[in-house]
Write a protein that holds these residues in place. Structure first.
Motif, PDB file in Angstrom:
ATOM      1  N   HIS A  90     -37.972 -22.581  20.785  1.00 33.21           N
ATOM      2  CA  HIS A  90     -39.253 -23.224  20.491  1.00 33.21           C
ATOM      3  C   HIS A  90     -39.526 -24.406  21.413  1.00 33.21           C
ATOM      4  O   HIS A  90     -40.575 -25.043  21.293  1.00 33.21           O
ATOM      5  CB  HIS A  90     -39.313 -23.665  19.024  1.00 33.21           C
ATOM      6  N   GLU A 122     -47.213 -24.596  14.905  1.00 35.46           N
ATOM      7  CA  GLU A 122     -47.400 -23.144  14.934  1.00 35.46           C
ATOM      8  C   GLU A 122     -47.654 -22.591  13.529  1.00 35.46           C
ATOM      9  O   GLU A 122     -48.523 -21.737  13.327  1.00 35.46           O
ATOM     10  CB  GLU A 122     -46.141 -22.504  15.522  1.00 35.46           C
ATOM     11  N   SER A 154     -44.596 -28.085  11.669  1.00 40.82           N
ATOM     12  CA  SER A 154     -44.758 -27.098  12.734  1.00 40.82           C
ATOM     13  C   SER A 154     -46.223 -26.991  13.139  1.00 40.82           C
ATOM     14  O   SER A 154     -47.089 -26.774  12.273  1.00 40.82           O
ATOM     15  CB  SER A 154     -44.249 -25.733  12.253  1.00 40.82           C
TER      16      SER A 154
END
Length: 308
Positions: free
Chosen positions: A57, A80, A78
């Protein structure tokens, strides 16, 4: 001087964090959490002082990078998947000495690498999730290595892995574990279908591909696997283009490796992706099988275009 005591390929699915929290997903990733706890237990048993994580990541566009600040602490959400990991606390010590040593050795072996010890950069969740379960008591120091490599050769990542082993065994006074933190196939479920694929693999092809790779790992068919890794990374949608796996195999001796993988958490599906926790016994190696630098695309270059 030092010792590489343990190597593993580990999952970091954010649903592990959801599994802790009240709600419909509570308890659903306990098998993956238990796998992390077991790897942490074995690290303690082996006297490991530092865990080096190859983090798929941590996206980088040039060079290899080592995050080796003296201490990491904060709350992580996160960008994402903010509905999976939100305000997750983390804290653990770093190891500037080892991080700088890793970079120095990699550069000496022709792999351009930068160590960052005076930095405000915190690790990504490819590091934070495994450390949440393996390192709850902050027993281990942690070094994070960039493994979402956007314009890099897989061969160079293998060489980086071997450089890390040489740095540990030749110059470091301590005991280290390395973790390749990333999935097998990594084709997320199409938008709108994520709940349906929460515990499934995206396609039968990808599942069978992953299962054949796991069979090869358990049988010790490393020459064949290393030969197919670039194509597997592309056609299997490998997370981080599978640079974490190349680093791991590089540290173990690449196609000359003679161990057999031990599955700690059986293969499972998560939002369409294929996941595993597996330990790779560390065996004596000479590094003779490590590939040359700057290979052609046929020999190990994985670019973004190869996945389109």
């Amino acid at each position: 001087m030092g010792k590489l005591a343990l190597a593993a390929k580990v999952t970091h699915v954010p649903s592990m964090y959801l599994s802790e929290l009240p709600g419909p997903r509570q308890g659903t990733r306990q098998d993956a959490i238990d796998g992390h706890l077991e790897i942490g237990r074995r690290c303690r048993e082996l006297g490991v002082d530092t865990i080096v994580v190859f983090d798929t990541h941590w996206l980088v566009n040039a060079n290899y990078h080592v995050n080796c600040g003296p201490h990491f602490e904060g709350l992580y959400t996160s960008n994402e998947l903010p509905h999976f990991i939100a305000n997750m606390p983390f804290a653990f010590p770093g190891n500037p000495e080892l991080g700088k040593l890793l970079a120095k050795t990699a550069n000496a072996m022709g792999v351009e690498t930068l160590a960052h010890d005076a930095t405000t950069l915190n690790p990504e969740y490819g590091t934070l999730v495994p450390m949440r379960y393996m390192n709850q008591d902050q027993h281990f120091k942690v070094v994070s290595v960039s493994a979402l490599c956007m314009a890099h050769y897989l061969n160079d990542s293998a060489r980086l892995g071997w450089a890390i082993r040489r740095a540990i065994e030749d110059e470091y006074d301590g005991t280290v574990a390395v973790l390749a933190s990333g999935s097998l196939s990594h084709r997320f479920a199409q938008n709108g279908l994520a709940p349906e694929y929460g515990f499934r693999i995206w396609s039968p092809f990808l599942e069978q591909l992953d299962r054949e790779v796991l069979r090869m790992w358990q049988a010790g068919e490393w020459k064949a696997f290393c030969g197919m890794l670039p194509e597997y990374a592309a056609k299997g949608h490998g997370e981080g283009f599978m640079h974490d796996t190349a680093m791991l195999l590089g540290a173990l001796g690449w196609s000359g490796y003679d161990g057999q993988a031990e599955v700690v958490t059986p293969y499972f599906g998560a939002s369409g992706t294929g996941q595993i926790n597996a330990i790779f016994p560390v065996t004596p190696q000479t590094g003779d099988a490590i590939p040359k630098a700057q290979a052609s695309s046929a020999d190990g270059y994985t670019a973004i275009s190869s996945r389109l």
